[in-house]
Motif scaffolding. Structure first.
Motif, short mmCIF file in Angstrom:
data_model
loop_
_atom_site.label_atom_id
_atom_site.label_comp_id
_atom_site.label_asym_id
_atom_site.label_seq_id
_atom_site.Cartn_x
_atom_site.Cartn_y
_atom_site.Cartn_z
N PHE A 32 5.55 -7.21 7.07
CA PHE A 32 6.25 -6.55 8.17
C PHE A 32 7.20 -7.26 8.87
O PHE A 32 8.33 -7.02 9.15
CB PHE A 32 5.35 -5.98 9.24
CG PHE A 32 4.45 -4.69 8.89
CD1 PHE A 32 4.77 -3.84 8.05
CD2 PHE A 32 2.99 -4.67 9.59
CE1 PHE A 32 3.88 -2.87 7.58
CE2 PHE A 32 2.00 -3.52 8.99
CZ PHE A 32 2.57 -2.78 7.95
N ARG A 33 6.80 -8.58 9.12
CA ARG A 33 7.67 -9.52 9.78
C ARG A 33 8.99 -9.69 8.80
O ARG A 33 10.19 -10.17 9.24
CB ARG A 33 6.98 -10.86 10.30
CG ARG A 33 6.09 -10.42 11.13
CD ARG A 33 5.75 -11.65 12.09
NE ARG A 33 6.67 -12.44 12.97
CZ ARG A 33 6.86 -13.33 13.25
NH1 ARG A 33 5.80 -14.37 13.11
NH2 ARG A 33 7.92 -13.95 13.95
N LYS A 72 10.39 -7.67 6.89
CA LYS A 72 11.29 -6.48 7.28
C LYS A 72 11.89 -6.53 8.51
O LYS A 72 13.04 -6.05 8.68
CB LYS A 72 10.38 -5.23 6.99
CG LYS A 72 10.19 -4.92 5.49
CD LYS A 72 11.36 -4.46 4.86
CE LYS A 72 11.12 -3.94 3.61
NZ LYS A 72 12.22 -3.67 2.74
N ASP A 73 11.37 -7.04 9.56
CA ASP A 73 11.61 -6.87 10.98
C ASP A 73 11.42 -8.35 11.52
O ASP A 73 10.22 -8.32 12.12
CB ASP A 73 11.13 -5.52 11.68
CG ASP A 73 11.84 -5.59 13.19
OD1 ASP A 73 12.46 -6.52 13.39
OD2 ASP A 73 11.42 -4.65 13.52
N ALA A 126 2.91 -7.70 14.59
CA ALA A 126 2.78 -7.50 13.11
C ALA A 126 1.14 -7.52 12.70
O ALA A 126 0.81 -6.59 11.79
CB ALA A 126 3.41 -8.80 12.26
N ALA A 160 -0.38 -4.09 13.59
CA ALA A 160 0.15 -2.93 12.79
C ALA A 160 -0.37 -3.19 11.47
O ALA A 160 -0.80 -2.09 10.98
CB ALA A 160 1.83 -3.28 12.59
N SER A 174 -2.54 -0.08 9.89
CA SER A 174 -2.35 0.43 8.53
C SER A 174 -3.48 0.51 7.85
O SER A 174 -3.82 1.12 6.78
CB SER A 174 -1.27 -0.51 8.22
OG SER A 174 -0.09 -0.36 8.78
N LEU A 230 4.68 3.65 9.80
CA LEU A 230 5.47 2.30 9.48
C LEU A 230 6.72 2.45 9.54
O LEU A 230 7.22 1.46 10.00
CB LEU A 230 5.21 2.34 7.77
CG LEU A 230 3.90 2.10 7.29
CD1 LEU A 230 4.01 1.98 5.72
CD2 LEU A 230 3.14 0.69 7.67
N VAL A 258 6.93 0.83 12.92
CA VAL A 258 6.57 -0.67 13.21
C VAL A 258 7.85 -0.98 12.82
O VAL A 258 8.30 -2.15 13.40
CB VAL A 258 5.41 -0.95 11.92
CG1 VAL A 258 5.41 -2.39 11.93
CG2 VAL A 258 4.09 -0.29 12.59
N CYS A 259 8.53 -0.68 11.80
CA CYS A 259 9.95 -1.51 11.21
C CYS A 259 10.85 -0.48 11.20
O CYS A 259 11.26 -0.10 10.32
CB CYS A 259 9.70 -2.07 9.88
SG CYS A 259 8.56 -3.17 9.70
#
Length: 87
Positions: free
Chosen positions: A9-10, A12-13, A21, A24, A28, A62, A65-66
């Motif tokens: 996640f981190r 990606k963003d 993160a 999330a 998930s 998701l 989140v991102c």
């Protein structure tokens, strides 16, 4: 596994904090766990409906989140990538 998902996640963003993160990632995994249990207990007709709802729920979560990468990613051929329907 949670740390690997949080790191993804981190990646990606990068603006996500470590705490956000990890939260999330935990959410998930719990969603996947719950939906997998529901799928396993369902009859054949219900499974297709569960898969459709599973895709919607994960895609929406998701995407929140991102947000920079929300929605289905397009492949090189212009078609949207699909989720696997096998659990």
């Amino acid at each position: 596994m949670r740390v690997a998902i949080a790191n993804a996640f981190r990646a990606k963003d990068p603006s996500l904090t470590s705490e956000k993160a990890m939260l999330a990632a935990n959410i998930s995994l719990q969603m996947v766990k719950g939906m997998t249990t529901l799928y396993a207990e369902a009859g054949p007709k219900e499974k297709l409906l569960i898969i459709a709802e599973y895709k919607k729920a994960l895609t929406l979560y998701l995407g929140s989140v991102c947000p920079r990468t929300s929605g289905l990613q397009k492949r090189g051929n212009g078609k949207a990538a699909r989720f696997s329907t096998t659990l």
